[in-house]
Design an enzyme around this catalytic site. Structure first.
Site, PDB file in Angstrom:
ATOM      1  N   HIS A 128      -4.492-105.922  39.702  1.00 12.93           N
ATOM      2  CA  HIS A 128      -4.376-105.717  38.257  1.00 12.93           C
ATOM      3  C   HIS A 128      -5.113-106.836  37.558  1.00 12.93           C
ATOM      4  O   HIS A 128      -5.031-107.998  37.945  1.00 12.93           O
ATOM      5  CB  HIS A 128      -2.915-105.667  37.820  1.00 12.93           C
ATOM      6  CG  HIS A 128      -2.056-106.743  38.405  1.00 12.93           C
ATOM      7  ND1 HIS A 128      -1.572-106.684  39.695  1.00 12.93           N
ATOM      8  CD2 HIS A 128      -1.614-107.906  37.892  1.00 12.93           C
ATOM      9  CE1 HIS A 128      -0.869-107.760  39.939  1.00 12.93           C
ATOM     10  NE2 HIS A 128      -0.879-108.529  38.867  1.00 12.93           N
ATOM     11  N   GLY A 143       0.132-116.953  42.362  1.00 14.29           N
ATOM     12  CA  GLY A 143       1.179-116.368  41.528  1.00 14.29           C
ATOM     13  C   GLY A 143       1.232-114.857  41.609  1.00 14.29           C
ATOM     14  O   GLY A 143       1.985-114.229  40.858  1.00 14.29           O
TER      15      GLY A 143
END
Ligand code: AMP
Ligand code: ZN
Length: 113
Positions: free
Chosen positions: A99, A92
């Site tokens: 991050h 995804g």
């Protein structure tokens, strides 16, 4: 190089930044998946966690320390929260600047889907 999160770190794109230091920036996710959904990024551009080098080890530890601080500051540390770093398309990952997602404020389910 066009990188959205580099631009946010450089203040060339707006974001709700809630923490910053020499190495990292944290800002609120634009499409939150939980009552708390903060992204913690290094200022250094690294596309995926597969691109981490040994000299980045301290930097990654620092991202976790920043996430912990934010969880404590937001009052969700003791209840629990989830840290996620997606890697490559099947996970995804959509923004190719690493991050840490810091998610909390609700019960998290497993498997994550
Ligand atoms: P990932 O799918 O793991 O790459 O996560 C990317 C995250 O960045 C998603 O949760 C998006 O909602 C979030 N996002 C994308 N654009 C922005 C933006 N301009 N400001 C804040 N968060 C963003
Ligand atoms: Zn970047």
């Amino acid at each position: 190089m066009e990188c959205l999160f580099c631009k946010i770190a450089e203040k060339k794109r707006s974001a709700k930044i809630i923490y910053e230091d020499d190495l990292a920036v944290a800002f609120e996710d634009i499409n939150p998946q939980a009552p708390v959904h903060t992204l913690v990024i290094p200022k250094k551009h690294i596309s995926t966690n597969l691109d981490l080098r040994h000299e980045d080890n301290d930097l990654i530890g620092h991202l976790f320390q920043v996430a912990n601080k934010i969880a404590k500051d937001k009052g969700i540390a003791d209840r629990g929260f989830r840290l996620v770093m997606n890697c490559n398309p099947e996970s995804g990952q959509t923004v190719f600047h690493i991050h840490l997602h810091m998610l909390g404020g609700r019960i998290m389910h497993w498997p994550p889907g």
